[in-house]
Every structure is written in C-alpha cells, then in structure tokens.
Design an enzyme around this catalytic site. Structure first.
Site, PDB file in Angstrom:
ATOM      1  N   LEU A  56       0.865  -1.183   0.000  1.00 47.40           N
ATOM      2  CA  LEU A  56       0.000   0.000   0.000  1.00 47.40           C
ATOM      3  C   LEU A  56       0.897   1.227   0.000  1.00 47.40           C
ATOM      4  O   LEU A  56       1.747   1.357   0.873  1.00 47.40           O
ATOM      5  CB  LEU A  56      -0.902   0.035   1.242  1.00 47.40           C
ATOM      6  CG  LEU A  56      -1.891  -1.110   1.447  1.00 47.40           C
ATOM      7  CD1 LEU A  56      -2.503  -1.028   2.845  1.00 47.40           C
ATOM      8  CD2 LEU A  56      -2.986  -1.081   0.389  1.00 47.40           C
ATOM      9  N   HIS A  57       0.721   2.115  -0.984  1.00 45.43           N
ATOM     10  CA  HIS A  57       1.571   3.296  -0.976  1.00 45.43           C
ATOM     11  C   HIS A  57       0.919   4.548  -1.547  1.00 45.43           C
ATOM     12  O   HIS A  57       1.401   5.655  -1.326  1.00 45.43           O
ATOM     13  CB  HIS A  57       2.862   3.024  -1.773  1.00 45.43           C
ATOM     14  CG  HIS A  57       2.660   3.033  -3.258  1.00 45.43           C
ATOM     15  ND1 HIS A  57       2.144   1.957  -3.935  1.00 45.43           N
ATOM     16  CD2 HIS A  57       2.873   3.993  -4.190  1.00 45.43           C
ATOM     17  CE1 HIS A  57       2.069   2.248  -5.221  1.00 45.43           C
ATOM     18  NE2 HIS A  57       2.490   3.477  -5.411  1.00 45.43           N
ATOM     19  N   ARG A  58      -0.184   4.409  -2.280  1.00 43.70           N
ATOM     20  CA  ARG A  58      -0.777   5.578  -2.926  1.00 43.70           C
ATOM     21  C   ARG A  58      -1.375   6.529  -1.892  1.00 43.70           C
ATOM     22  O   ARG A  58      -1.958   6.102  -0.899  1.00 43.70           O
ATOM     23  CB  ARG A  58      -1.846   5.148  -3.937  1.00 43.70           C
ATOM     24  CG  ARG A  58      -1.264   4.460  -5.148  1.00 43.70           C
ATOM     25  CD  ARG A  58      -2.314   4.196  -6.213  1.00 43.70           C
ATOM     26  NE  ARG A  58      -1.689   3.545  -7.363  1.00 43.70           N
ATOM     27  CZ  ARG A  58      -1.107   4.187  -8.361  1.00 43.70           C
ATOM     28  NH1 ARG A  58      -1.072   5.512  -8.363  1.00 43.70           N
ATOM     29  NH2 ARG A  58      -0.546   3.530  -9.355  1.00 43.70           N
ATOM     30  N   ARG A  75       6.990   6.101   3.862  1.00 43.64           N
ATOM     31  CA  ARG A  75       5.878   7.030   4.104  1.00 43.64           C
ATOM     32  C   ARG A  75       4.690   6.299   4.724  1.00 43.64           C
ATOM     33  O   ARG A  75       4.053   6.789   5.658  1.00 43.64           O
ATOM     34  CB  ARG A  75       5.473   7.666   2.773  1.00 43.64           C
ATOM     35  CG  ARG A  75       4.314   8.640   2.847  1.00 43.64           C
ATOM     36  CD  ARG A  75       4.102   9.284   1.490  1.00 43.64           C
ATOM     37  NE  ARG A  75       3.799   8.284   0.464  1.00 43.64           N
ATOM     38  CZ  ARG A  75       3.988   8.478  -0.828  1.00 43.64           C
ATOM     39  NH1 ARG A  75       4.518   9.599  -1.273  1.00 43.64           N
ATOM     40  NH2 ARG A  75       3.665   7.542  -1.700  1.00 43.64           N
TER      41      ARG A  75
END
Length: 356
Positions: free
Chosen positions: A198-200, A235
């Site tokens: 998951l990164h968006r 992040r």
C-alpha cells in the site's frame, strides 16, 4: 554514434528501463540520469546494486527535500540545462512519475535549441482519474512525445481517442516481462501468506480508509489462518505508526525489499493485495492472483483475463475479492509480450537512421 538519454528517479522506472538500457548498450551512446526522486536506499539504492546500474548523472533532487511544485521547477531547470549540454538524439522516459513530467517540460523548453526526439515507454495507459498526479503525468508525456510505445492494444486505442497520430504509436508489450525473465528463475512454491503493498496517497493519507483496509486484512488473516507480509514504503510506515492503534495483528511489516526478493514473495504468495500498478502486472505475469484496492486501474487487461479483482475501498468488496481470488485457478495468459526491449531498440534504431 547516436545517443540516448534515459531519465529515471524511482524504483519502477529503474526496474522497467533496465532491460532497455541493456539492449541499447553498444548500439547507442547511453546517458543515464537519476533525478533523485526516490531518496531511500532500500527503495532505490538497493536496486542499483542488484541491477548493476550506475547513473552518469545524479541530480540529487527529491520530494522529501522539496514540496512537489518546487521539486518540479528545480528538476525541470536542471534537466533543461543537462539536455542542452548532452545534446542527445533521443530522451527516453518510462511511465508516469514526476521525473517523467519534468523531463517532458524540460524537453519543451529546449526542443527548438537542439535536435532531439522524446520517447515515452508505457504510453497510453489510463485510469481516467485526473485526480491522480500519475494520470496527468501520463497524458502530458503522451501529448508531447514523438515516439510512443504502448504496452497493449487497449493503450493504443486510448492514444488514438486522444488524437495522437497513428504513425507515432507502436504496440510492443511491457518491459516488465523482460525484467522478470532476466531476474527471476524460481519455480512456484506456494506458501500460506498474502503479499501486501500500500503506498498511494489516496490509500494511506485518508485515515479512515487506511484503518478500514488494515482491519479488514487483520480479520481475514485470523479467519483464514494466513499471514500477511507487508513491505511498507517509509511514508506508509510513518502513517501507520501515527495511528497508535493495534490494527495490524497478523500483518508482518518488513522493510522494502530487493527486486529479486519482491518477485520471490509475489511468486510464492497465495494472493497479492495491492494499490500498485506495477504489482498488478508482475502478479499477472507470475500467475499469482491479485486483488487491487483502488477505485480504478490503468491495467484493465488484468481484469479482462481475470487475473485481478478491483475492490474500491468497500469492506464487503475487499472481502469478496480476497475470498474469490485466493483460490483462483491461474490459467490465464498474460498480455505483456516478450523481448519488448529489443522491439523498442529496433524501432528507435530505424528512426535514428532517418533522423535529420
């Protein structure tokens, strides 16, 4: 000897351009420019080591140092100056990053000063969601490129609808198939885990949405007695820590891993759950079922052949997708072709002969 300038700044660009750079070696003078967009060693430096890529120029700009608008302005100016100095015959971009955006903007500033052609690899893919920076970057690159390499017929049709001239478009496949062939030889060894990424920003920056996803996955891990392996983007990890809630039981968070290890995890997983475009392709090629937690995808081919299931951010739909795909029979044939890099080399070589 004609020259090409490869622009890259992120993990996907490095992975997907590597076989192209290899194909061009000895045929063209090669300049590799790293913008610095990915600044974490595990996200990018490790890939240079694994893939044995050494940039000729490292511009040392990244979005941790600068807000996006400042990053774009500074990188565009640096690339403009570099293009004037190098005078390449071709500038080659891959995908949809801000590094691509800046390369296109820089090209537009200098194209009347030097004779150069702009090339876009992975042209024409569309999510049709202009809220995504990536979508706007793709559209910009396709609008101004002289040579567009579309991965599939669907991508070609998207370009034609946008009035791109047919003679500029070449359907070649996706270079990720070349990368996987070069770096992955392992046979399948199915193990009892789900591979998660998951990164968006639209996934991780909306707290309620991220909590819903993680809690749903935690429940499924418990119900199915299956572990979840999650190499978290720095992040993402920071945001999860800020939640201060015990919502990740059953989810093993690890550092970003090397490309080879990432492919190994994908290959051996029962299921991939992701919001990444690239992982949808990799899972498809490696014949691992995929569930994409997004409202849209720019890889509709994977939905057509049923290697992928799109859920949006609905708990019921996420559960439905995972329970359906985790036992999916992997009989599909992937749509991304083979020897894509050689096709790109041959087309650009022919173009170079007639370039005045």
């Amino acid at each position: 000897m004609k020259s090409v300038c490869f622009i890259l700044g992120t993990r996907p660009e490095t992975i997907k351009l590597y076989p192209v750079i290899r194909a061009f070696k000895g045929k063209f003078k090669i300049y590799i420019v790293h913008t610095g967009q990915h600044f974490d060693y595990n996200m990018q430096g490790q890939f240079f080591k694994d893939l044995k890529i050494k940039p000729n120029f490292f511009l040392n700009l990244n979005t941790k140092k600068f807000p996006r608008k400042v990053f774009i302005k500074k990188l565009t100016n640096k690339l403009s100056s570099l293009f004037i100095t190098l005078k390449p015959d071709f500038i080659i971009n891959q995908g949809d990053t801000d590094s691509v955006r800046c390369s296109v903007l820089a090209f537009n500033k200098i194209k009347k000063k030097i004779l150069v052609k702009l090339v876009h690899i992975e042209a024409g893919i569309r999510s049709f969601d202009k809220k995504m920076p990536e979508e706007n970057n793709r559209i910009l690159a396709d609008r101004y490129s002289d040579i567009l390499f579309a991965p599939t017929i669907i991508a070609k049709k998207n370009l034609l609808k946008e009035k791109v001239k047919l003679k500029k478009i070449f359907v070649v496949g996706n270079t990720i198939s070349d990368s996987i062939k070069m770096f992955f030889k392992n046979k399948k060894k199915k193990q009892n885990y789900i591979f998660l990424t998951l990164h968006r920003l639209e996934t991780i920056q909306i707290r309620k949405r991220l909590i819903l996803i993680l809690k749903t996955l935690e429940e499924i891990s418990s119900e199915k007695k299956i572990k979840i392996i999650f190499p978290a983007h720095p992040r993402t990890k920071k945001i999860i820590k800020s939640l201060k809630k015990k919502i990740i039981k059953g989810i093993r968070i690890i550092n970003p891993c090397s490309y080879k290890n990432s492919l190994n995890y994908i290959n051996n997983a029962k299921l991939v759950v992701t919001d990444s475009g690239g992982l949808q392709e990799e899972a498809c090629i490696l014949k691992t079922p995929c569930v994409t937690i997004r409202k849209n995808t720019e890889r509709p081919e994977t939905l057509q052949i049923k290697s992928n299931f799109l859920t949006g951010y609905n708990k019921k739909k996420i559960r439905q997708g995972i329970f359906k795909m985790i036992s999916k029979i992997t009989s599909w044939k992937h749509p991304y072709n083979q020897n894509v890099s050689l096709k790109i080399l041959n087309i650009i070589s022919k173009n170079a002969k007639y370039k005045k």
